[in-house]
Write an enzyme that holds these catalytic residues in place. Structure first.
Site, PDB file in Angstrom:
ATOM      1  N   GLY A  11       0.810  -1.214   0.000  1.00  0.00           N
ATOM      2  CA  GLY A  11       0.000   0.000   0.000  1.00  0.00           C
ATOM      3  C   GLY A  11       0.837   1.255   0.000  1.00  0.00           C
ATOM      4  O   GLY A  11       0.507   2.238   0.674  1.00  0.00           O
ATOM      5  N   ARG A  14       1.132   5.753  -2.412  1.00  0.00           N
ATOM      6  CA  ARG A  14       0.771   7.113  -2.017  1.00  0.00           C
ATOM      7  C   ARG A  14       0.472   7.122  -0.520  1.00  0.00           C
ATOM      8  O   ARG A  14       0.505   6.095   0.153  1.00  0.00           O
ATOM      9  CB  ARG A  14      -0.461   7.592  -2.793  1.00  0.00           C
ATOM     10  CG  ARG A  14      -1.690   6.714  -2.572  1.00  0.00           C
ATOM     11  CD  ARG A  14      -2.873   7.164  -3.388  1.00  0.00           C
ATOM     12  NE  ARG A  14      -4.068   6.387  -3.078  1.00  0.00           N
ATOM     13  CZ  ARG A  14      -5.280   6.669  -3.552  1.00  0.00           C
ATOM     14  NH1 ARG A  14      -5.446   7.700  -4.362  1.00  0.00           N
ATOM     15  NH2 ARG A  14      -6.312   5.915  -3.219  1.00  0.00           N
ATOM     16  N   ASP A  56      -2.226  -6.969  -6.348  1.00  0.00           N
ATOM     17  CA  ASP A  56      -3.455  -6.842  -5.567  1.00  0.00           C
ATOM     18  C   ASP A  56      -3.294  -7.699  -4.325  1.00  0.00           C
ATOM     19  O   ASP A  56      -3.184  -8.937  -4.423  1.00  0.00           O
ATOM     20  CB  ASP A  56      -4.642  -7.320  -6.411  1.00  0.00           C
ATOM     21  CG  ASP A  56      -5.979  -7.208  -5.702  1.00  0.00           C
ATOM     22  OD1 ASP A  56      -5.995  -6.968  -4.476  1.00  0.00           O
ATOM     23  OD2 ASP A  56      -7.014  -7.383  -6.371  1.00  0.00           O
ATOM     24  N   VAL A  57      -3.276  -7.093  -3.151  1.00  0.00           N
ATOM     25  CA  VAL A  57      -3.007  -7.860  -1.931  1.00  0.00           C
ATOM     26  C   VAL A  57      -4.111  -8.848  -1.600  1.00  0.00           C
ATOM     27  O   VAL A  57      -3.898  -9.751  -0.787  1.00  0.00           O
ATOM     28  CB  VAL A  57      -2.743  -6.936  -0.718  1.00  0.00           C
ATOM     29  CG1 VAL A  57      -1.519  -6.071  -0.945  1.00  0.00           C
ATOM     30  CG2 VAL A  57      -3.965  -6.101  -0.370  1.00  0.00           C
ATOM     31  N   SER A 136      -5.551   0.931  12.926  1.00  0.00           N
ATOM     32  CA  SER A 136      -6.250   2.213  13.054  1.00  0.00           C
ATOM     33  C   SER A 136      -6.874   2.268  14.432  1.00  0.00           C
ATOM     34  O   SER A 136      -7.247   1.225  14.999  1.00  0.00           O
ATOM     35  CB  SER A 136      -7.347   2.331  11.987  1.00  0.00           C
ATOM     36  OG  SER A 136      -8.226   3.405  12.277  1.00  0.00           O
ATOM     37  N   TYR A 160     -14.393  -2.101   8.277  1.00  0.00           N
ATOM     38  CA  TYR A 160     -13.058  -1.537   8.494  1.00  0.00           C
ATOM     39  C   TYR A 160     -12.667  -1.623   9.963  1.00  0.00           C
ATOM     40  O   TYR A 160     -11.559  -2.071  10.300  1.00  0.00           O
ATOM     41  CB  TYR A 160     -13.042  -0.090   8.019  1.00  0.00           C
ATOM     42  CG  TYR A 160     -11.722   0.617   8.185  1.00  0.00           C
ATOM     43  CD1 TYR A 160     -10.678   0.407   7.293  1.00  0.00           C
ATOM     44  CD2 TYR A 160     -11.521   1.520   9.233  1.00  0.00           C
ATOM     45  CE1 TYR A 160      -9.462   1.067   7.439  1.00  0.00           C
ATOM     46  CE2 TYR A 160     -10.314   2.184   9.385  1.00  0.00           C
ATOM     47  CZ  TYR A 160      -9.290   1.959   8.485  1.00  0.00           C
ATOM     48  OH  TYR A 160      -8.095   2.623   8.639  1.00  0.00           O
ATOM     49  N   ALA A 161     -13.563  -1.204  10.845  1.00  0.00           N
ATOM     50  CA  ALA A 161     -13.269  -1.251  12.277  1.00  0.00           C
ATOM     51  C   ALA A 161     -13.016  -2.683  12.736  1.00  0.00           C
ATOM     52  O   ALA A 161     -12.108  -2.945  13.533  1.00  0.00           O
ATOM     53  CB  ALA A 161     -14.416  -0.629  13.072  1.00  0.00           C
ATOM     54  N   ALA A 163     -11.926  -5.193  10.849  1.00  0.00           N
ATOM     55  CA  ALA A 163     -10.661  -5.645  10.278  1.00  0.00           C
ATOM     56  C   ALA A 163      -9.476  -5.104  11.065  1.00  0.00           C
ATOM     57  O   ALA A 163      -8.502  -5.821  11.329  1.00  0.00           O
ATOM     58  CB  ALA A 163     -10.567  -5.219   8.820  1.00  0.00           C
ATOM     59  N   LYS A 164      -9.542  -3.845  11.453  1.00  0.00           N
ATOM     60  CA  LYS A 164      -8.424  -3.249  12.168  1.00  0.00           C
ATOM     61  C   LYS A 164      -8.319  -3.792  13.595  1.00  0.00           C
ATOM     62  O   LYS A 164      -7.211  -3.962  14.127  1.00  0.00           O
ATOM     63  CB  LYS A 164      -8.542  -1.730  12.171  1.00  0.00           C
ATOM     64  CG  LYS A 164      -8.381  -1.110  10.791  1.00  0.00           C
ATOM     65  CD  LYS A 164      -7.086  -1.517  10.118  1.00  0.00           C
ATOM     66  CE  LYS A 164      -6.815  -0.733   8.842  1.00  0.00           C
ATOM     67  NZ  LYS A 164      -5.574  -1.168   8.158  1.00  0.00           N
TER      68      LYS A 164
END
Length: 248
Positions: A11, A14, A56-57, A136, A160-161, A163-164
């Protein structure tokens, strides 16, 4: 410098990943960038990186081949930083299975199997290595950003939450496994950071102790500490770079 340590950063075309790459290169590390975006080649050239891979991961076989390939090419792999990520912001009502799998696969599954490929065979055979997973504070507080009564408002989403949060505990698990082999595994958990992923989202930073958005280079500084010699006895930890959001 043929004896300089070798790092792979996912990743890293950027944003935070590119900032981490730039910092480690400045510190004398040979860095290979990996990203889904074709611009990873341009970023690598701009930073003076040792190489770039467009991968692509979520394609785990391709990801693992790339990680092991870097170790094979350079004869060593000293640092892996998993920074690749996606962040859905749907309300719970609108959360789709597709978003759930995308965020889990990109943020958590990829990190797990990239770490596996870094440890076996290179880091274990070397008797040394640093694994850094970028999580995160969403994984600590259940999503970052204001939320309206109807569940909207731009808060980082449930997938997302989740996964993190998983990334944080995955890293603790790995740390207990690999410590005897001379490998450390740690998490850096940014709060609101001015990066492409955060573009257009409202985070309510006026209410945190350091009332501003973080900068990618501040996350990079935390990674630099965790891969440096001063952190030899640090493993299984989660370092918040969040302006005090979690602790306060």
């Amino acid at each position: 410098m043929p004896d300089a340590p070798v790092a792979l950063i996912t990743g890293s075309a950027r944003g935070i990943g590119a900032a981490i790459a730039g910092r480690l290169i400045a510190d004398g590390t040979r860095v290979v960038l990996l990203d889904l975006l074709s611009t990873v080649e341009h970023t690598a050239a701009d930073l003076g990186a040792a190489g770039a891979r467009q991968v692509d991961v979520t394609d785990v076989p391709a990801l693992q081949a790339a990680v092991r390939g870097v170790g094979d090419e350079f004869g060593r792999l000293d640092v892996l930083v998993n920074c690749a990520g996606t962040c859905g912001r749907e309300s719970f009502e609108d959360l789709s299975v597709a978003t759930w799998h995308r965020d889990l696969d990109t943020n958590l599954t990829a990190a797990a199997f990239a770490c596996q490929a870094a440890v076996f065979p290179h880091m274990r055979a070397q008797g040394s290595g640093r694994l850094i997973n970028i999580a995160s504070v969403s994984g600590k507080v259940g999503g970052v950003g204001p939320v309206d009564a109807d569940g909207t408002g731009g808060r980082s989403g449930a997938a997302y939450a989740s996964a993190k949060a998983g990334t944080i505990n995955l890293t603790r698990w790995i740390a207990r496994q690999v410590g005897a082999w001379g490998i450390t595994a740690n998490v850096v958990a940014p709060g609101p950071v001015a990066s492409p992923m955060a573009a257009g989202a409202e985070y309510g930073v006026a209410d945190i102790p350091v009332p501003r958005m973080g900068r990618p280079e501040e996350v990079a500084a935390a990674v630099a500490y965790l891969v440096g010699p001063g952190s030899d006895y640090v493993t299984g930890t989660c370092l918040h770079v969040d302006g005090g959001m979690v602790r306060a």
